[in-house]
Design an enzyme around this catalytic site. Structure first.
Site, mmCIF file in Angstrom:
data_model
loop_
_atom_site.group_PDB
_atom_site.id
_atom_site.type_symbol
_atom_site.label_atom_id
_atom_site.label_comp_id
_atom_site.label_asym_id
_atom_site.label_seq_id
_atom_site.Cartn_x
_atom_site.Cartn_y
_atom_site.Cartn_z
ATOM 1 C CB ALA A 118 17.527 -48.246 -8.979
ATOM 2 C CG HIS A 156 16.722 -52.400 -8.715
ATOM 3 N ND1 HIS A 156 16.829 -51.739 -7.514
ATOM 4 C CD2 HIS A 156 15.586 -51.918 -9.284
ATOM 5 C CE1 HIS A 156 15.802 -50.921 -7.361
ATOM 6 N NE2 HIS A 156 15.033 -51.021 -8.439
ATOM 7 C CB SER A 157 16.872 -49.791 -13.725
ATOM 8 O OG SER A 157 16.001 -49.472 -14.781
ATOM 9 C CG ASN A 158 13.430 -54.934 -14.071
ATOM 10 O OD1 ASN A 158 14.219 -55.832 -13.838
ATOM 11 N ND2 ASN A 158 12.520 -54.547 -13.189
#
Length: 338
Positions: free
Chosen positions: A79, A81-83
């Site tokens: 996504a 927002h993926s870390n």
């Protein structure tokens, strides 16, 4: 298995150094007093790569494999927002590799997506519902790059393959070593779980080293059966490359230690209950959880303590897997809930 034996096995795999060192275990003094359990936090949000987080551990082995294979580019997905995606980009740049980030979600220059662009990674965003649907796009990009003479490596969502799991086997060994030196005997080690790699490493590592410790994975909204299948497969495949008994964690054990019910409508949903908890924990202990992973995982932990599923007096370690960028990815939604 002895701690030294597991460490020797892990040292035999290709790897690179990305962590600053062992992450601290700290006592949550105020929450311990409030809840009646001895609560400790494993600060894996302080790994030192990009904004920090659990994916750094996986990437030490994944990037080691990439370099051994002579790859010049890594491709991964998640996504916006993926870390994992951000840390993969940071690791690649640090090691002189190119990174192609295959993302889903709304194209906004904020949070982790902004950080991806600051680090000058190649970003491609697609209109799909789940990160699993990005697999075909990664394969198409790999073919495109290969035709141009590049040598890419596809890294799955979350870095959750047997190579990545090795990073959390090492984390399990680190936890055992630290708890021994601190004179602590944990009853529970708790992690949020989504793509399954972190849960697999902790579960398998503690089963090998300290089977009396209960390793709980709290789902953050992915379909339960998919998660159980993913972790079951990862346990089998990781046990094979370690040359240990693949039946060491049974399906019944896996189901019992995979906790559902705290996804709040699905992966990536941001809800007031979790934001209220994030705000409360920050005020009590001075650290921040994120709205997608650790906030939901910690909410589940606190609820199990409240319901005495985790009995009073238990010694509990919560693995803080990072995710700070998620707060800023969803800052507008969060601000409206404060």
């Amino acid at each position: 298995m002895l701690l030294t034996e597991l460490k020797q096995k892990l040292d035999s795999f290709p790897q690179v150094k990305l962590l600053w060192g062992a992450t601290p275990i700290v006592r949550a003094k105020n929450l311990s007093k409030e809840t009646g359990v001895e609560l400790y936090i494993k600060r894996d949000d302080l790994t030192g790569l990009a904004l920090g987080g659990n994916k750094t551990r996986k990437l030490e082995f994944i990037m080691g494999e990439a370099l051994e294979k002579g790859c010049d580019t890594v491709i991964t997905a998640g996504a916006v927002h993926s870390n994992h995606v951000l840390q993969t980009a940071a690791a690649a740049k640090k090691l002189g590799l190119d990174a192609v980030l295959v993302l889903r979600g709304k194209e906004e220059n904020k949070g982790n997506l902004l950080m991806d662009r600051i680090i000058n990674a190649e970003v491609r965003i697609y209109d799909v519902e789940t990160s699993r649907e990005l697999k075909d796009y990664m394969e198409e990009i790999a073919e495109e790059l290969a035709e141009r003479g590049k040598k890419p490596l596809i890294i799955p969502v979350g870095g959750s393959n047997p190579t990545g799991v090795l990073g959390y086997l090492r984390a399990a060994a680190e936890i055992v070593g630290q708890s021994n030196s601190m004179g602590l005997e944990f009853d529970y080690v708790v992690t949020p779980t989504s793509s399954g790699g972190t849960q697999t490493g902790i579960l398998l590592g503690l089963k090998l080293l300290e089977p009396k410790i209960k390793a709980l994975g709290i789902g953050v909204g992915d379909p339960r059966e998919e998660l159980l299948d993913d972790v079951g497969r990862l346990i089998k495949e990781t046990a094979e490359i370690l040359n240990v008994d693949e039946g060491i964690v049974s399906r019944d054990e896996l189901e019992a230690c995979t906790i559902d019910g705290y996804g709040f409508g699905g992966y990536g949903t941001v809800v007031r209950e979790v934001i209220d908890l994030i705000k409360y924990i920050a005020g009590q202990e001075g650290f921040y959880l994120d709205p997608v992973y650790t906030g939901k995982g910690f909410y589940g932990l606190m609820d199990m303590i409240r319901k005495q599923v985790i009995p009073p007096g238990s010694k509990v370690l919560f693995v803080h897997t990072g995710g700070l960028g998620g707060i800023f990815q969803y800052e507008d939604i969060i601000a409206g809930m404060l």
